[in-house]
Design an enzyme around this catalytic site. Structure first.
Site, short mmCIF file in Angstrom:
data_model
loop_
_atom_site.label_atom_id
_atom_site.label_comp_id
_atom_site.label_asym_id
_atom_site.label_seq_id
_atom_site.Cartn_x
_atom_site.Cartn_y
_atom_site.Cartn_z
N LEU A 1 0.86 -1.18 0.00
CA LEU A 1 0.00 0.00 0.00
C LEU A 1 0.90 1.23 0.00
O LEU A 1 1.95 1.24 0.65
CB LEU A 1 -0.91 0.03 1.23
CG LEU A 1 -1.99 -1.05 1.35
CD1 LEU A 1 -2.75 -0.90 2.66
CD2 LEU A 1 -2.95 -1.01 0.16
N ASP A 2 0.49 2.27 -0.74
CA ASP A 2 1.24 3.52 -0.70
C ASP A 2 1.33 4.02 0.74
O ASP A 2 0.48 3.73 1.58
CB ASP A 2 0.54 4.59 -1.54
CG ASP A 2 0.57 4.28 -3.03
OD1 ASP A 2 1.42 3.46 -3.44
OD2 ASP A 2 -0.26 4.86 -3.77
N LYS A 3 2.36 4.82 0.99
CA LYS A 3 2.59 5.35 2.34
C LYS A 3 1.35 6.02 2.90
O LYS A 3 0.98 5.80 4.05
CB LYS A 3 3.76 6.33 2.32
CG LYS A 3 4.05 6.98 3.67
CD LYS A 3 5.22 7.94 3.59
CE LYS A 3 5.49 8.60 4.94
NZ LYS A 3 6.62 9.55 4.89
#
Length: 568
Positions: free
Chosen positions: A76-78
């Site tokens: 997952l993106d930050k």
């Protein structure tokens, strides 16, 4: 492995929450093969570089021995929150890698946008091409892999009120449309790029021209997969909470409230407040900044972090020559705290005092390192007591230098070690004795030595005194009558070499520094050279940055550097 059902899909079984015993609140489910977490916004899946703060993957692997073999099968993106899956066995890794590649894992995301949707439902099928940090949407060519996302957006907007937004750069009220996205493929930034191309950039996604907001309003709400061992279709879910301040969500994911009630709540630029640092200390809150709190800051803190008392301390570059009154935190609002009072950390109790000058009694950024002492697990495949070591002398001998109020000493003693605490201040050593008593540990069973660390390391060497573990957490600068001036960059090599010579075979050396302008790579190189100078070799090591509640930011890089080394 049993084969999953094809054709008509069975109804997935919701996976019951399984958080056995104590563990970080972010854990949604765990069994022999899988670990599923609820990742908060603002935390990388894995560390972007060796010297940056740990991602949730790194933090988990270095937290429990049975998580040492975790493997990443999705990311997952930050800034994206939600359900994140890790595998624990080779079987699970093979199975889930295959399921993701064949698009048999079903994912559902929820998002907010403040732009009216073009229609209620549609499917985006495009190619995605890298353009700097972004992905550009293009019609797929013959050789282009296609990214596919199904969208559905509620046609009616809703008005959202943020209760904590007063005094912040963000509006207290905003109109949003809620949508769901089901990505069939799993390309980087796929949902974000497709949403922006449809004219509904996600709220907070400034990279894709979204309206600035406190966080990226994108959340992985639901994950369905076939269990790698049973073949059963199961579902993991975590509801989105876009109204929660993202900094709070991060701390709620990692802090076990029944064990710990002291942590960093706001860490400067990483939490949207450059120069402001706020700690929860049991029943009170301590804010620190270079200037007095503004009225908006005080209002915001009162709403976000309700507490019995709010204190503030002026951060100063130099404290020499200042009176205790100038250094002591001042009560801003609420009832004065008794002096001293107790807080909890990792199940241990420590005495704090807001009337003792610049430092209140415990450095919260060393919480994870104190936990390593308490559990005996340093990090991935690194146990504090080496099972291969032939030396089984008991008790286990620990030397804690620059002991301050003996936080490391208490953690080691609680784990069964016999600890020698060494510090230049008798007052802090007496404070340390009280910390032992607060944890029902007998101070008389341990040594407390007042004196200059460098002088005593030479004495221990002459006396042939040896230890299984030596802890070095020196100040950046200090001065003593016997040792003169100490500057960490200049004097650490000799200190490390002396400490290394006191270690038994297979002993462990811990070195830490919070000097901000010392690059981590240079710090590690200095330690390595000093150990080599002492004639010892490193057979195992772990570099540990500051804990997740002290997040790093380009404007405020990681300052805390710690290295655990096992020597031959």
């Amino acid at each position: 492995m049993p084969s999953p059902t094809h054709g008509h899909s069975p109804e997935p079984r919701p996976a019951a929450s399984q958080r056995p015993g104590h563990g970080p609140p972010c854990i949604l489910y765990e069994d022999e093969h899988l670990l599923v977490v609820h990742k908060p916004p603002g935390w990388n899946t894995h560390a972007p570089s060796p010297w940056a703060g740990e991602g949730i993957y790194d933090w988990l692997r270095n937290r429990e021995p049975h998580w040492a073999r975790l493997a990443i099968v999705q990311r997952l993106d930050k800034e994206t929150s939600g359900v994140l899956l890790f595998t624990k066995t080779d079987l699970a890794n093979r199975s889930l890698t295959e399921q993701f590649a064949q698009h048999r894992v079903q994912k559902r995301y929820v998002f907010w946008t403040d732009r009216p949707p073009p229609r209620r439902a549609w499917t985006a099928e495009t190619a995605l091409h890298r353009s700097g940090p972004k992905r550009r949407v293009k019609p797929p060519g013959p050789a282009d892999p296609t990214a596919v996302t199904h969208f559905e957006v509620d046609p009616a907007p809703r008005t959202i009120h943020l209760p904590w937004a007063r005094g912040t750069p963000w509006p207290e009220t905003i109109r949003v449309w809620q949508g769901h996205a089901r990505p069939v493929t799993g390309k980087t930034h796929q949902i974000r790029a497709h949403a922006a191309a449809a004219g509904i950039p996600i709220l907070g996604d400034t990279l894709y021209q979204g309206t600035p907001w406190a966080r990226l309003c994108l959340h992985a709400e639901d994950l369905q997969l076939y269990h790698p061992a049973t073949g059963e279709l199961i579902r993991f879910s975590a509801p989105a909470d876009f109204l929660c301040w993202p900094g709070t969500a991060l701390r709620q994911a990692i802090i076990e409230p029944d064990l710990t009630d002291a942590w960093r709540c706001i860490h400067g630029a990483a939490d949207g407040w450059p120069g402001l640092y706020v700690d929860r200390l049991g029943p009170c809150v301590l804010a620190q900044s270079g200037q007095p709190l503004t009225d908006p800051q005080r209002s915001w803190l009162s709403n976000l972090l309700p507490a019995r008392a709010l204190y503030h301390k002026i951060l100063r570059r130099r404290i020499q020559g200042l009176s205790p009154e100038e250094l002591t935190p001042r009560l801003v609002q609420g009832e004065p705290m008794s002096a001293p009072f107790l807080i909890r950390e990792n199940g241990l109790r420590f005495e704090l005092n807001l009337g003792e000058g610049y430092s209140v009694g415990l450095f919260l950024d060393q919480r994870d390192n104190r936990r390593r002492l308490l559990t005996g697990y340093i990090g991935r495949h690194f146990l504090l007591r080496d099972p291969a070591a032939t030396d089984r002398v008991h008790p286990w001998e620990v030397l804690n230098t620059f002991a301050y109020t003996c936080g490391f000493s208490v953690a080691a003693a609680a784990a069964g070690a016999r600890v020698t605490s060494l510090d230049l201040s008798r007052k802090y050593l007496d404070w340390g004795r009280r910390n032992f008593q607060h944890n029902e540990l007998d101070p008389a069973a341990h040594d407390f030595i007042h004196g200059d660390v460098r002088d005593w390391l030479r004495r221990f060497q002459r006396r042939n005194r040896r230890f299984h573990l030596v802890l070095l957490d020196p100040p950046t600068f200090s001065r003593s009558k016997s040792g003169g001036v100490f500057r960490v960059e200049k004097d650490l090599p000799a200190l490390v070499a002396s400490a290394a010579s006191l270690l038994l075979p297979h002993g462990v050396l811990f070195i830490s520094s919070n000097k901000e302008d010392w690059a981590p790579a240079d710090f590690v190189a200095t330690v390595h050279q000093a150990i080599e100078t002492a004639g010892r070799a490193i057979v195992q090591e772990l570099y540990a940055p500051q804990p997740p509640d002290f997040p790093v930011h380009p404007d405020e890089p990681a300052y805390l550097k710690t290295l655990w080394c096992r020597l031959d």
